[in-house]
Design an enzyme around this catalytic site. Sequence first.
Site, short mmCIF file in Angstrom:
data_model
loop_
_atom_site.label_atom_id
_atom_site.label_comp_id
_atom_site.label_asym_id
_atom_site.label_seq_id
_atom_site.Cartn_x
_atom_site.Cartn_y
_atom_site.Cartn_z
N LYS A 73 8.53 3.31 11.74
CA LYS A 73 7.63 2.39 10.90
C LYS A 73 7.81 3.84 9.63
CE LYS A 73 3.54 -0.64 10.17
NZ LYS A 73 2.29 -0.93 10.69
C1 E4P Z 1 1.30 -3.70 9.59
O1 E4P Z 1 2.00 -3.30 10.05
C2 E4P Z 1 0.48 -3.34 9.23
O2 E4P Z 1 -0.54 -2.88 10.37
C3 E4P Z 1 -1.31 -4.33 9.24
O3 E4P Z 1 -0.52 -5.98 8.78
C4 E4P Z 1 -1.97 -4.23 7.63
O4 E4P Z 1 -3.07 -5.20 7.73
P1 E4P Z 1 -4.50 -4.84 7.53
O5 E4P Z 1 -4.05 -6.01 5.96
O6 E4P Z 1 -5.44 -6.35 8.44
O7 E4P Z 1 -5.01 -4.07 7.83
#
Ligand code: E4P
Length: 218
Positions: free
Chosen positions: A87
Amino acid sequence: MKFFIDTANLSDIAEAQALGVLDGVTTNPSLMAKEGVTGSDAILAHYKKICELVEGDVSAEVISTDYEGMIKEGEALAALHPQIVVKLPMIANGVKACKYFSDKGIRTNVTLVFSVGQALLAAKAGATYVSPFLGRLDDISTDGLHLVKEIRHVYDNYNFETQILSASVRNTMHVINCAKIGSDVMTGPLSSITGLLKHPLTDSGLAKFLEDYKKGNG
Ligand code: E4P
């Protein structure tokens, strides 16, 4: 649409996996910290545990922002387990690293995407997944789902193979709307998945069926 769970909590992951509908996991440094997982050895060991719990892709995020650091970290993460997807943040070095990894056949998830232009760059760099954060856009009174719709349109125009991974999903309506729009994947907390089970007519209907069965069968 694939269902990913967005957490580093092992019991939530196991619960979603046990339901039989889980296709993968996404994590981020904040989610790892929330579980008290700190230090690179512990973090790598935790990713391994997650991979052993599920069958699908597990996104593991680099914390470097320089190109060399991203490559080094991403290669170590990819070598950890075949289910790992590297990622990378949507910054110039993240796009360069995405191109490097896609040329090497290493799968990537470009994260922190908030515009169609960013999604276009991720696709052109060969990202396996692009993660538009719809909940965070909703948080600032904009329309997160509209962004997913626009990315779908642009990707379909050119048959990009990059999968739209709708991230920052917060609730069941987000999940349903992502499916309506044609998102390839959604990632959200356990509650966004288990919430789909709920309907008062299911509960009252089941109670009545069981009551009537008891009447006839003692
Ligand atoms: C995506 O991969 C992120 O980990 C995530 O969906 C962030 O979500 P949040 O805005 O609820 O922290």
